[in-house]
Design an enzyme around this catalytic site. Structure first.
Site, PDB file in Angstrom:
ATOM      1  N   LYS A   1     102.356   9.737  -1.694  1.00 20.91           N
ATOM      2  CA  LYS A   1     101.464  10.095  -0.580  1.00 20.91           C
ATOM      3  C   LYS A   1     101.800  11.470  -0.018  1.00 20.91           C
ATOM      4  O   LYS A   1     100.999  12.083   0.654  1.00 20.91           O
ATOM      5  CB  LYS A   1     101.530   9.031   0.518  1.00 20.91           C
ATOM      6  CG  LYS A   1     102.902   8.844   1.122  1.00 20.91           C
ATOM      7  CD  LYS A   1     102.968   7.614   1.999  1.00 20.91           C
ATOM      8  CE  LYS A   1     104.407   7.162   2.095  1.00 20.91           C
ATOM      9  NZ  LYS A   1     104.670   5.826   1.706  1.00 20.91           N
TER      10      LYS A   1
ATOM     11  N   LYS B   1     113.528  13.868  -0.460  1.00 20.43           N
ATOM     12  CA  LYS B   1     112.697  13.960   0.754  1.00 20.43           C
ATOM     13  C   LYS B   1     113.202  15.014   1.717  1.00 20.43           C
ATOM     14  O   LYS B   1     112.416  15.655   2.409  1.00 20.43           O
ATOM     15  CB  LYS B   1     112.641  12.598   1.457  1.00 20.43           C
ATOM     16  CG  LYS B   1     111.734  11.616   0.747  1.00 20.43           C
ATOM     17  CD  LYS B   1     111.308  10.495   1.661  1.00 20.43           C
ATOM     18  CE  LYS B   1     110.326   9.577   0.963  1.00 20.43           C
ATOM     19  NZ  LYS B   1     110.101   8.330   1.663  1.00 20.43           N
TER      20      LYS B   1
ATOM     21  N   LYS C   1     106.253  11.299  -9.742  1.00 20.86           N
ATOM     22  CA  LYS C   1     105.738  10.039  -9.206  1.00 20.86           C
ATOM     23  C   LYS C   1     104.451  10.272  -8.409  1.00 20.86           C
ATOM     24  O   LYS C   1     104.342  11.278  -7.716  1.00 20.86           O
ATOM     25  CB  LYS C   1     106.832   9.494  -8.281  1.00 20.86           C
ATOM     26  CG  LYS C   1     106.723   8.077  -7.874  1.00 20.86           C
ATOM     27  CD  LYS C   1     107.860   7.723  -6.930  1.00 20.86           C
ATOM     28  CE  LYS C   1     107.667   8.379  -5.588  1.00 20.86           C
ATOM     29  NZ  LYS C   1     108.555   7.899  -4.529  1.00 20.86           N
TER      30      LYS C   1
HETATM   31  P1  TYM Z   1     107.030   2.774   0.354  1.00 20.95           P
HETATM   32  O1  TYM Z   1     106.270   2.489   1.593  1.00 20.95           O
HETATM   33  O2  TYM Z   1     107.306   4.196   0.019  1.00 20.95           O
HETATM   34  O3  TYM Z   1     106.279   2.151  -0.892  1.00 20.95           O
HETATM   35  C1  TYM Z   1     105.844   0.804  -0.885  1.00 20.95           C
HETATM   36  C2  TYM Z   1     106.022   0.210  -2.270  1.00 20.95           C
HETATM   37  O4  TYM Z   1     105.286   0.960  -3.231  1.00 20.95           O
HETATM   38  C3  TYM Z   1     106.117   1.316  -4.323  1.00 20.95           C
HETATM   39  N1  TYM Z   1     105.663   2.602  -4.873  1.00 20.95           N
HETATM   40  C4  TYM Z   1     105.376   2.810  -6.160  1.00 20.95           C
HETATM   41  N2  TYM Z   1     105.430   1.984  -7.233  1.00 20.95           N
HETATM   42  C5  TYM Z   1     105.061   2.503  -8.425  1.00 20.95           C
HETATM   43  N3  TYM Z   1     104.659   3.790  -8.597  1.00 20.95           N
HETATM   44  C6  TYM Z   1     104.610   4.647  -7.558  1.00 20.95           C
HETATM   45  N4  TYM Z   1     104.197   5.894  -7.739  1.00 20.95           N
HETATM   46  C7  TYM Z   1     104.972   4.167  -6.261  1.00 20.95           C
HETATM   47  N5  TYM Z   1     105.036   4.731  -5.036  1.00 20.95           N
HETATM   48  C8  TYM Z   1     105.460   3.753  -4.207  1.00 20.95           C
HETATM   49  C9  TYM Z   1     107.512   1.417  -3.708  1.00 20.95           C
HETATM   50  O5  TYM Z   1     108.518   1.298  -4.684  1.00 20.95           O
HETATM   51  C10 TYM Z   1     107.506   0.263  -2.737  1.00 20.95           C
HETATM   52  O6  TYM Z   1     107.837  -0.947  -3.380  1.00 20.95           O
HETATM   53  N6  TYM Z   1     111.752   1.752   1.721  1.00 20.95           N
HETATM   54  C11 TYM Z   1     110.523   1.178   1.222  1.00 20.95           C
HETATM   55  C12 TYM Z   1     109.959   0.114   2.128  1.00 20.95           C
HETATM   56  C13 TYM Z   1     110.912  -0.934   2.573  1.00 20.95           C
HETATM   57  C14 TYM Z   1     111.306  -2.076   1.817  1.00 20.95           C
HETATM   58  C15 TYM Z   1     112.186  -2.810   2.679  1.00 20.95           C
HETATM   59  C16 TYM Z   1     111.004  -2.543   0.548  1.00 20.95           C
HETATM   60  C17 TYM Z   1     111.527  -0.997   3.777  1.00 20.95           C
HETATM   61  N7  TYM Z   1     112.281  -2.142   3.853  1.00 20.95           N
HETATM   62  C18 TYM Z   1     112.754  -3.994   2.255  1.00 20.95           C
HETATM   63  C19 TYM Z   1     111.590  -3.741   0.129  1.00 20.95           C
HETATM   64  C20 TYM Z   1     112.458  -4.450   0.978  1.00 20.95           C
HETATM   65  C21 TYM Z   1     109.474   2.283   1.109  1.00 20.95           C
HETATM   66  O7  TYM Z   1     109.588   3.303   1.741  1.00 20.95           O
HETATM   67  O8  TYM Z   1     108.406   1.938   0.323  1.00 20.95           O
END
Ligand code: TYM
Length: 333
Positions: free
Chosen positions: A201, A114, A198
């Site tokens: 967004k 990132k 991957k």
């Molecule tokens: P975030 O907001 O980027 O994504 C949310 C969830 O979607 C999953 N994800 C995917 N899974 C499969 N294929 C993909 N291409 C894909 N893109 C995104 C992510 O793995 C995630 O589960 N840091 C985390 C959010 C967070 C969190 C937490 C998660 C903050 N605190 C505590 C669990 C527990 C994040 O940025 O996810």
């Protein structure tokens, strides 16, 4: 025994099929098990690690909770709230940042991706964000954390932080070491344009992903344009290793249809790609269409969404404040 589930999603707009299949779909399944206690967090503090427009952020917070509800998570039975409203998250993140080691964070591949080439210009928040994520999880004594594969390393860090805190202060099992719940096969949905990247967004080309807000014709068009290869449809699982784009499309199909990858291969072996793509966009539209419609409907009732978040915040605060008070005592404040 039931599980204590915690997970979070960033309210950055453009939630896509990767978020849905990799995470939210699994949240729904876990929340349907009466033995589980589930907390789903709209992680707005995480979102501001990169620049956000305040007006859009507010709307995206509502949209994320609307997506949870529209996907099938019952707000009466599960806690949904936004992170910034429970101050224990920021407090715990600070305390845990004094436990986590620089060397651990320096290994985080997502930061490297990132921040890109110009790391000096990345925010400190982007660098330390996995510590905030650990705080989220550990405040609620979560036993299981459903995420996509890209969050696996952050969860390992969370486990290390919990163990080090317990060791440093000599209290066995005070911070509960959580287990990741990462779905086999569906944990990494790839870009429609490049099967080795991957679905994300932040990818510039909108053709690389299916957004949950895309309409039917756009989805048909994106699947039509999705990259494949010149070989016929595969007939066996072991052919997929060298065909990442076809593998990804079959994974999407099997996840949407709740069938195994083998069954998906069988269904389309000896058919042509255009037939497969037609069925694939149809199945995505059948699944996503009603969710999109419901998100739009819910977004017309902002008071309802705000109320869900407020109620969730009260419940989450109750749990988190008890834990942070204990942390204060342990640390010696
Ligand atoms: P975030 O907001 O980027 O994504 C949310 C969830 O979607 C999953 N994800 C995917 N899974 C499969 N294929 C993909 N291409 C894909 N893109 C995104 C992510 O793995 C995630 O589960 N840091 C985390 C959010 C967070 C969190 C937490 C998660 C903050 N605190 C505590 C669990 C527990 C994040 O940025 O996810």
């Amino acid at each position: 025994m039931g599980k204590k589930i915690f997970s979070g999603v960033q309210p950055t707009g453009n939630l896509h099929l990767g978020n849905y299949l990799g995470a939210i779909k699994n949240f729904v399944k876990l929340s349907e098990d009466k033995d589980n206690e589930c907390i789903f967090c709209v992680v707005d503090l995480h979102a501001i690690t990169v620049k956000q427009n305040p007006v859009e952020l507010k709307e995206n917070i509502r949209e994320t909770v609307a997506t949870f509800i529209a996907s099938g998570i019952d707000p009466k039975k599960n806690i949904m709230f936004n992170q910034s409203q429970v101050s224990a998250h920021s407090e715990a993140a600070w305390i845990l940042s004094c436990v986590a080691r620089m060397g651990w964070l320096n290994r985080m591949t997502q930061f490297k991706e990132k921040a890109g080439k110009d790391k000096e210009k990345a925010s400190i928040g982007l660098y330390s964000y996995p510590i905030l994520m650990a705080a989220d999880i550990l405040l609620y004594d979560a036993t299981h954390v459903p995420v996509g594969d890209d969050q696996k390393q952050h969860l390992e860090l969370c486990r290390d932080i919990a163990q080090k805190f317990n060791n440093d202060f000599g209290i066995d099992n005070f911070l509960k070491v959580p287990e990741p719940l990462i779905q086999k096969n569906f944990s990494r949905i790839m870009s429609l344009k490049d099967g080795k990247k991957k679905m994300s967004k932040s990818e510039i080309s909108d053709l690389s992903r299916i957004n949950l807000k895309d309409d039917e014709s756009l989805i048909i068009n994106k699947i039509k344009k999705a990259k494949t290869d010149t070989l016929p449809m595969p007939t066996k699982l072991d052919e997929l290793g060298k065909r990442p784009e076809v593998n990804n499309l079959l994974i999407i199909y099997s996840s949407i249809k709740d069938i195994s990858l083998e069954e998906a291969i069988k269904e389309f072996s000896r058919k042509n790609f255009s037939e497969f793509k037609e069925d694939l966009s149809q199945s995505i539209n059948d699944k996503i269409g009603p969710i999109t419609k419901e998100i739009k409907k819910l977004l017309n009732d902002k008071n309802y969404l705000d109320k869900i978040l407020q109620e969730g915040c009260i419940k989450a605060s109750e749990i988190a404040s008890k834990k942070i008070n204990k942390i204060h005592e342990i640390v010696g404040f």
